[in-house]
Every structure is written in C-alpha cells, then in structure tokens.
Write an enzyme that holds these catalytic residues in place. Structure first.
Site, PDB file in Angstrom:
ATOM      1  N   SER A 137       0.864  -1.194   0.000  1.00 49.55           N
ATOM      2  CA  SER A 137       0.000   0.000   0.000  1.00 49.55           C
ATOM      3  C   SER A 137       0.893   1.234   0.000  1.00 49.55           C
ATOM      4  CB  SER A 137      -0.868   0.022   1.262  1.00 49.55           C
ATOM      5  OG  SER A 137      -1.518   1.275   1.386  1.00 49.55           O
ATOM      6  N   TYR A 150      -1.401  -0.047  10.859  1.00 47.59           N
ATOM      7  CA  TYR A 150      -1.667  -0.512   9.481  1.00 47.59           C
ATOM      8  C   TYR A 150      -0.493  -0.130   8.576  1.00 47.59           C
ATOM      9  CZ  TYR A 150      -3.616  -1.011   4.830  1.00 47.59           C
ATOM     10  OH  TYR A 150      -3.794  -1.366   3.509  1.00 47.59           O
TER      11      TYR A 150
HETATM   12  P1  NDP Z   1     -11.589  -6.046   1.210  1.00 55.02           P
HETATM   13  O1  NDP Z   1     -11.974  -5.829   2.641  1.00 55.02           O
HETATM   14  O2  NDP Z   1     -12.626  -5.816   0.172  1.00 55.02           O
HETATM   15  O3  NDP Z   1     -10.971  -7.513   1.023  1.00 55.02           O
HETATM   16  C1  NDP Z   1     -10.097  -8.053   1.972  1.00 55.02           C
HETATM   17  C2  NDP Z   1     -10.000  -9.543   1.769  1.00 55.02           C
HETATM   18  O4  NDP Z   1      -9.097 -10.073   2.751  1.00 55.02           O
HETATM   19  C3  NDP Z   1     -11.330 -10.261   1.935  1.00 55.02           C
HETATM   20  O5  NDP Z   1     -11.504 -11.165   0.884  1.00 55.02           O
HETATM   21  C4  NDP Z   1     -11.179 -11.004   3.248  1.00 55.02           C
HETATM   22  O6  NDP Z   1     -11.872 -12.243   3.181  1.00 55.02           O
HETATM   23  C5  NDP Z   1      -9.673 -11.253   3.301  1.00 55.02           C
HETATM   24  N1  NDP Z   1      -9.204 -11.513   4.659  1.00 55.02           N
HETATM   25  C6  NDP Z   1      -9.214 -10.674   5.722  1.00 55.02           C
HETATM   26  N2  NDP Z   1      -8.765 -11.299   6.809  1.00 55.02           N
HETATM   27  C7  NDP Z   1      -8.459 -12.573   6.432  1.00 55.02           C
HETATM   28  C8  NDP Z   1      -7.963 -13.715   7.106  1.00 55.02           C
HETATM   29  N3  NDP Z   1      -7.676 -13.695   8.427  1.00 55.02           N
HETATM   30  N4  NDP Z   1      -7.766 -14.859   6.409  1.00 55.02           N
HETATM   31  C9  NDP Z   1      -8.056 -14.897   5.082  1.00 55.02           C
HETATM   32  N5  NDP Z   1      -8.532 -13.861   4.392  1.00 55.02           N
HETATM   33  C10 NDP Z   1      -8.732 -12.715   5.062  1.00 55.02           C
HETATM   34  O7  NDP Z   1     -10.336  -5.080   0.971  1.00 55.02           O
HETATM   35  P2  NDP Z   1      -9.414  -4.818  -0.312  1.00 55.02           P
HETATM   36  O8  NDP Z   1      -9.808  -5.663  -1.441  1.00 55.02           O
HETATM   37  O9  NDP Z   1      -9.359  -3.372  -0.492  1.00 55.02           O
HETATM   38  O10 NDP Z   1      -8.002  -5.272   0.274  1.00 55.02           O
HETATM   39  C11 NDP Z   1      -7.154  -6.210  -0.366  1.00 55.02           C
HETATM   40  C12 NDP Z   1      -5.713  -5.850  -0.055  1.00 55.02           C
HETATM   41  O11 NDP Z   1      -5.396  -4.593  -0.638  1.00 55.02           O
HETATM   42  C13 NDP Z   1      -5.381  -5.705   1.432  1.00 55.02           C
HETATM   43  O12 NDP Z   1      -4.121  -6.289   1.671  1.00 55.02           O
HETATM   44  C14 NDP Z   1      -5.319  -4.200   1.644  1.00 55.02           C
HETATM   45  O13 NDP Z   1      -4.492  -3.841   2.720  1.00 55.02           O
HETATM   46  C15 NDP Z   1      -4.746  -3.762   0.307  1.00 55.02           C
HETATM   47  N6  NDP Z   1      -4.963  -2.374  -0.040  1.00 55.02           N
HETATM   48  C16 NDP Z   1      -6.234  -1.860  -0.083  1.00 55.02           C
HETATM   49  C17 NDP Z   1      -6.425  -0.527  -0.405  1.00 55.02           C
HETATM   50  C18 NDP Z   1      -7.786   0.114  -0.405  1.00 55.02           C
HETATM   51  O14 NDP Z   1      -7.860   1.364  -0.397  1.00 55.02           O
HETATM   52  N7  NDP Z   1      -8.874  -0.643  -0.456  1.00 55.02           N
HETATM   53  C19 NDP Z   1      -5.291   0.336  -0.752  1.00 55.02           C
HETATM   54  C20 NDP Z   1      -4.011  -0.295  -0.639  1.00 55.02           C
HETATM   55  C21 NDP Z   1      -3.868  -1.605  -0.325  1.00 55.02           C
HETATM   56  P3  NDP Z   1     -12.710 -12.917   4.366  1.00 55.02           P
HETATM   57  O15 NDP Z   1     -13.284 -11.803   5.204  1.00 55.02           O
HETATM   58  O16 NDP Z   1     -13.735 -13.735   3.663  1.00 55.02           O
HETATM   59  O17 NDP Z   1     -11.709 -13.739   5.098  1.00 55.02           O
HETATM   60  C1  8X3 Z   2      -5.187   1.416   2.068  1.00 58.10           C
HETATM   61  C2  8X3 Z   2      -5.092   2.829   1.613  1.00 58.10           C
HETATM   62  O1  8X3 Z   2      -4.714   5.211   2.434  1.00 58.10           O
HETATM   63  O2  8X3 Z   2      -6.472   3.944   3.500  1.00 58.10           O
HETATM   64  O3  8X3 Z   2      -3.942   0.811   2.103  1.00 58.10           O
HETATM   65  O4  8X3 Z   2      -4.196   3.432   3.959  1.00 58.10           O
HETATM   66  S1  8X3 Z   2      -5.117   3.895   2.962  1.00 58.10           S
END
Ligand code: NDP
Ligand code: 8X3
Length: 252
Positions: A137, A150
């Site tokens: 991120s 985070y």
């Molecule tokens: P979502 O919340 O939409 O998806 C997160 C996913 O992670 C879900 O499928 C969830 O599945 C899974 N997850 C969470 N905890 C667990 C666990 N203990 N075991 C297995 N699976 C798990 O978020 P995003 O799609 O946005 O996030 C995906 C990635 O991208 C993350 O690593 C996030 O930090 C990163 N990211 C996101 C950004 C944003 O602005 N959205 C920006 C930068 C990075 P389930 O609950 O079914 O287990």
């Molecule tokens: C997720 C993006 O800016 O909310 O990694 O941290 S931010």
C-alpha cells in the site's frame, strides 16, 4: 493455477474475475465459505475453468500448515500466489489504540502473508519458476496520522517483498509488490467496524480506484515474460496526490 488470498471481496475477487476471463485456473481462499462457493459457481460456469476453493484464516499458522498438507498436489500446480488478504482495523492514535486490533493487523497482513508464501515456495524453487505478488500500500511508504499500525504492517510487507527477492535470487522466482492508494472495496467498512456512513465518507467527492483497476495491474505484472520482474507499482487515483492530499470536488 493461480492462488489468491482474500478472494471473497474487493481486489482479490477482481483478480479472480479477470484471471478467469483469461482462462486461468484458480485456487481461491478466504474465510467466508458462502462467497467462495458463489464465486466458484459463477467462474466455472462462465469461463469453463477449474476453480478450487478453501475456507482459510491465513493468520492461523496451524490452519495454514494443515491447508498445505491437505492441498499439496494443488499447491504443486500453483504458478503464482497473490498475497492479497489484508485489512486495517480502526484509525486511532497509538495512545488510544486497541491491542487486539494491532494483533489482527500484524497476524493477517504480515504473518499470514508469510505463512502462505512459505507454503508455496518449496514448489516454486523446485520448479525454478513462480511468482509472488504482494499487496502492499502507499500507506507502507508514506505514513499518515492515525494510520500507525496498518502503515507499519504495510511497510513490513514492503521489507519482506525485498527480502524475498534477495533470498530467491537465482531461483527463477519473481516477486512483485503492488501498492495502491484509495480503492473503493470493503476495506473502509472493515476498518470502521461496519459503519457504512463513515466508510462512504472516505470516498466522498472524489473518484477512488476500483478493485478492477488494481486487478489489471496485478495481471499485467503476472503476464510479463519470465525474464521480466516488475518490482513495485504505485497506483493512486488521479484525485489523490499523497496519503494525506485528496482533492474533493465537494470542497470550496
Ligand atoms: P476487502 O476488505 O474488500 O478484502 C479483503 C480480503 O481479505 C477479503 O476477501 C477477506 O476475506 C480477506 N481476509 C481478511 N482477513 C483474512 C484472514 N484472516 N484470512 C483470510 N482472508 C482474510 O479489501 P481490499 O480488497 O481493499 O483489500 C485487499 C488488499 O489490498 C489488502 O491487503 C489491503 O491492505 C490492500 N490495499 C487496499 C487498499 C484500499 O484502499 N482498499 C489500498 C491499498 C492496499 P474474508 O473476510 O472472507 O476472510
Ligand atoms: C489502504 C489505503 O490510504 O487507507 O492501504 O491506507 S489507505
């Protein structure tokens, strides 16, 4: 076959859909079995590909070890692992922070990513090919107020991505970090404990990235020729200049 963690939502789900449309077989994990089953049904019907699923909490080392044993023949067929599962919990100062939330973020974002990586690497090294794509991120590069734990977990992802590239040098295994800015998924809803209004406000008056935007970057990195390793991609929405600077059209 491509293994995706956190395939039940957001970026992971979008990666699954895009790869399926390119006729790639998939192995999808996440905790929510109903969503995995729904996706398996949709993708196999629409694209005639093979989709394995396994409900798995990647933060539990014993569960990941069991997963590794149970699916050893499938893991031997995995050509890429997308370490996407991750989350933020809360947006507090360190002095007000909740220890349980901190543990959750470290356990999923860092330890879970390592546990999963450790399961596939022996196969990758033996085959002298394979690709690890870690979802980092911009928060890991540029710390922002109340982002503390985070941000630290994502900086750890960045350090581990670099460490993997060094340890795997000469094995033919590629390692990539994709570092997005604001992407509208369930991320903020999870971060704010299901508070829809608070989650919605994060993207108010601006156009965030979509999960598909990031999936396209992941798939592009995966599809480069074997001698090309995309080390890192930093992707912001046009209306976000840094982790603290967002242009909102509603502002005067
Ligand atoms: P979502 O919340 O939409 O998806 C997160 C996913 O992670 C879900 O499928 C969830 O599945 C899974 N997850 C969470 N905890 C667990 C666990 N203990 N075991 C297995 N699976 C798990 O978020 P995003 O799609 O946005 O996030 C995906 C990635 O991208 C993350 O690593 C996030 O930090 C990163 N990211 C996101 C950004 C944003 O602005 N959205 C920006 C930068 C990075 P389930 O609950 O079914 O287990
Ligand atoms: C997720 C993006 O800016 O909310 O990694 O941290 S931010």
């Amino acid at each position: 076959m491509i293994l995706i963690t956190g395939a039940t939502s957001g970026i992971g789900k979008a990666c699954a859909e895009l790869l399926a449309s390119q006729r790639k077989d998939l192995f999808l994990v996440g905790r929510r079995l109903d969503r995995l089953q729904g996706l398996q049904k949709d993708l196999t019907t629409t694209h005639k590909i093979k989709v394995e699923i396994a409900p798995l909490d990647i933060s539990l080392s014993s569960a990941v070890l069991e997963f590794g044993k149970k699916f050893s023949s499938e893991l031997n067929q995995v050509e890429a692992l997308i370490n996407n599962a991750g989350l933020a919990v809360g947006r507090d100062t360190i002095q007000e922070g909740n220890l349980k939330d901190w543990d959750t973020m470290w356990d999923v974002n860092v330890k879970g990513l390592l546990y999963m990586t450790h399961q596939v690497l022996p196969y990758f090294v033996q085959k002298k090919s394979g690709h690890i794509v870690n979802l980092g991120s911009v928060a890991g590069r540029w710390i922002y107020p109340r982002g503390n734990i985070y941000c630290a977990t994502k900086r750890a992802v960045s350090a581990l991505t670099e460490a993997l590239r060094q340890d795997l040098l000469g094995t033919g295994v590629r390692v990539t970090e994709i570092s997005p800015g604001m992407v509208e998924t369930e991320f903020s809803l999870v971060r704010f404990g299901g508070d829809q209004e608070r989650a919605k406000a994060i993207y108010e008056g601006m156009t965030p990235l979509s999960a598909k935007d990031i999936a396209e970057a992941v798939v592009w990195a995966l599809m480069r020729p074997k001698h090309v390793n995309i080390q890192e991609m930093i992707i912001y929405p046009t209306e976000q200049a840094s982790t603290t600077l967002v242009h909102r059209r509603t502002q005067k």
